[in-house]
Design a protein around this motif. Sequence first.
Motif, PDB file in Angstrom:
ATOM      1  N   ASN A  27       0.808  -1.224   0.000  1.00  0.00           N
ATOM      2  CA  ASN A  27       0.000   0.000   0.000  1.00  0.00           C
ATOM      3  C   ASN A  27       0.839   1.272   0.000  1.00  0.00           C
ATOM      4  O   ASN A  27       0.291   2.369   0.074  1.00  0.00           O
ATOM      5  N   ILE A  28       2.170   1.129  -0.070  1.00  0.00           N
ATOM      6  CA  ILE A  28       3.063   2.280  -0.164  1.00  0.00           C
ATOM      7  C   ILE A  28       3.798   2.167  -1.497  1.00  0.00           C
ATOM      8  O   ILE A  28       4.746   1.384  -1.627  1.00  0.00           O
ATOM      9  N   PRO A  29       3.417   2.915  -2.529  1.00  0.00           N
ATOM     10  CA  PRO A  29       3.952   2.695  -3.877  1.00  0.00           C
ATOM     11  C   PRO A  29       5.349   3.259  -4.075  1.00  0.00           C
ATOM     12  O   PRO A  29       5.814   4.107  -3.314  1.00  0.00           O
TER      13      PRO A  29
ATOM     14  N   ILE B 237      -2.652   6.979   4.976  1.00  0.00           N
ATOM     15  CA  ILE B 237      -3.731   7.614   5.734  1.00  0.00           C
ATOM     16  C   ILE B 237      -5.071   6.929   5.512  1.00  0.00           C
ATOM     17  O   ILE B 237      -6.016   7.095   6.290  1.00  0.00           O
ATOM     18  N   HIS B 238      -5.174   6.114   4.450  1.00  0.00           N
ATOM     19  CA  HIS B 238      -6.426   5.404   4.146  1.00  0.00           C
ATOM     20  C   HIS B 238      -6.406   3.954   4.637  1.00  0.00           C
ATOM     21  O   HIS B 238      -7.278   3.167   4.242  1.00  0.00           O
TER      22      HIS B 238
ATOM     23  N   GLN C 299      -8.985   1.367  -4.927  1.00  0.00           N
ATOM     24  CA  GLN C 299      -7.932   0.792  -5.763  1.00  0.00           C
ATOM     25  C   GLN C 299      -7.364  -0.478  -5.137  1.00  0.00           C
ATOM     26  O   GLN C 299      -7.118  -1.475  -5.828  1.00  0.00           O
ATOM     27  N   ILE C 300      -7.147  -0.432  -3.841  1.00  0.00           N
ATOM     28  CA  ILE C 300      -6.598  -1.602  -3.150  1.00  0.00           C
ATOM     29  C   ILE C 300      -7.585  -2.752  -3.195  1.00  0.00           C
ATOM     30  O   ILE C 300      -7.214  -3.903  -3.473  1.00  0.00           O
ATOM     31  N   LEU C 301      -8.857  -2.476  -2.938  1.00  0.00           N
ATOM     32  CA  LEU C 301      -9.878  -3.520  -3.004  1.00  0.00           C
ATOM     33  C   LEU C 301      -9.932  -4.138  -4.398  1.00  0.00           C
ATOM     34  O   LEU C 301      -9.963  -5.371  -4.544  1.00  0.00           O
ATOM     35  N   ALA C 302      -9.931  -3.310  -5.416  1.00  0.00           N
ATOM     36  CA  ALA C 302     -10.016  -3.812  -6.792  1.00  0.00           C
ATOM     37  C   ALA C 302      -8.808  -4.673  -7.132  1.00  0.00           C
ATOM     38  O   ALA C 302      -8.938  -5.728  -7.775  1.00  0.00           O
ATOM     39  N   ALA C 303      -7.622  -4.250  -6.691  1.00  0.00           N
ATOM     40  CA  ALA C 303      -6.415  -5.014  -6.982  1.00  0.00           C
ATOM     41  C   ALA C 303      -6.452  -6.373  -6.288  1.00  0.00           C
ATOM     42  O   ALA C 303      -6.070  -7.394  -6.882  1.00  0.00           O
ATOM     43  N   VAL C 304      -6.898  -6.390  -5.029  1.00  0.00           N
ATOM     44  CA  VAL C 304      -6.979  -7.651  -4.289  1.00  0.00           C
ATOM     45  C   VAL C 304      -8.012  -8.578  -4.931  1.00  0.00           C
ATOM     46  O   VAL C 304      -7.754  -9.776  -5.124  1.00  0.00           O
TER      47      VAL C 304
ATOM     48  N   TYR D 117      -2.558   4.954  -2.558  1.00  0.00           N
ATOM     49  CA  TYR D 117      -3.663   4.371  -3.307  1.00  0.00           C
ATOM     50  C   TYR D 117      -4.969   4.633  -2.558  1.00  0.00           C
ATOM     51  O   TYR D 117      -4.999   4.687  -1.338  1.00  0.00           O
ATOM     52  N   SER D 118      -6.053   4.741  -3.286  1.00  0.00           N
ATOM     53  CA  SER D 118      -7.355   4.851  -2.638  1.00  0.00           C
ATOM     54  C   SER D 118      -7.775   3.467  -2.138  1.00  0.00           C
ATOM     55  O   SER D 118      -7.334   2.441  -2.677  1.00  0.00           O
TER      56      SER D 118
END
Length: 317
Positions: A20-22, A85-86, A54-59, A50-51
């Motif tokens: 989650n840290i790009p 922060i998200h 975005q993380i949910l969609a990637a997973v 990432y929002s």
Amino acid sequence: MITFGPVPSRRLGQSLGINNIPGDKICTYACIYCQVGATRHYTLERASYYSPEQILAAVEEHLSKLQAVPDYLTFVPNGEPTLDIHLKESIRLLMQSGIPIAVITNASLLGDAAVRDALSLADWVSVKVDANDETVWKKINRPHPKLTFEGYKEGLLTFASSYKGILATETLMVDGVNDGAELLQHNASLIATINPSRAYLSIPTRPPAMRSVKKPDEEAINRAYQIYTDAGLHCEMLLGFEGSDTGFTGDAREDILNMSAVHPIREETMGEILRKNRADSSLPDQLVREKEIREVIYQDKKFWIRNFTRAEGIGLA
């Protein structure tokens, strides 16, 4: 490159990693042993990367490509996950998968109530406790100058007192730095106050940020285990190779790039990635030529790590 694996975890079984840290490593520490390498962006400021969507969609996309459900979804980025922060909302969205969620944190930001609130949603949290001594803490973890040792400990104890999930601690021992008997006794005392479900002791098994880092000898390792056990801790040792049974998505190139960004790939594991994805054995060499990854030798073993090309950061020696 938000997700990678699943990779075999010595603590969590098959773990689908979430980065989650790009980009290059962003962290509050510059640990001398870090497998991700140098800290290139040194900060205490939580920020938006990432929002959560975005993380949910990637997973979800990654899970759809797997033949088996992983044991955990694990936030283990190339940096400190709580700088996101998200994080709380990302965990909340991922909870709908029904897969347990883990976060591996260096515990440096636990003095922030918002960070503790985010981590409270996770099923399993590992916190780093390498030293209960300010001088040694600074030497091994090399914290951001604005972090204080007392603030770190206070945050650690505050979080541990309220967290309802499975709490683990991890102490990584470096020869001649934090493996002395007296230092370990002090550390065991602090960890006993935290009262984790497991207190893990580990040693460097992948290429570290500083070439001078060496693993303790067998006598020191055994002594550390006895000290932790005598302190009443449920201690487990993390000393060896986790195995090469990684997950795969069908795209060997992406699997290699995603995993090597946060998790150096050992030779046996690289072979499994190529085999499972039915990829050509020349792919690692091709990625090296393209300067996407680089090959390193550590303890007579071959590894590949992501080759970030920006200016060198803290931690190289």
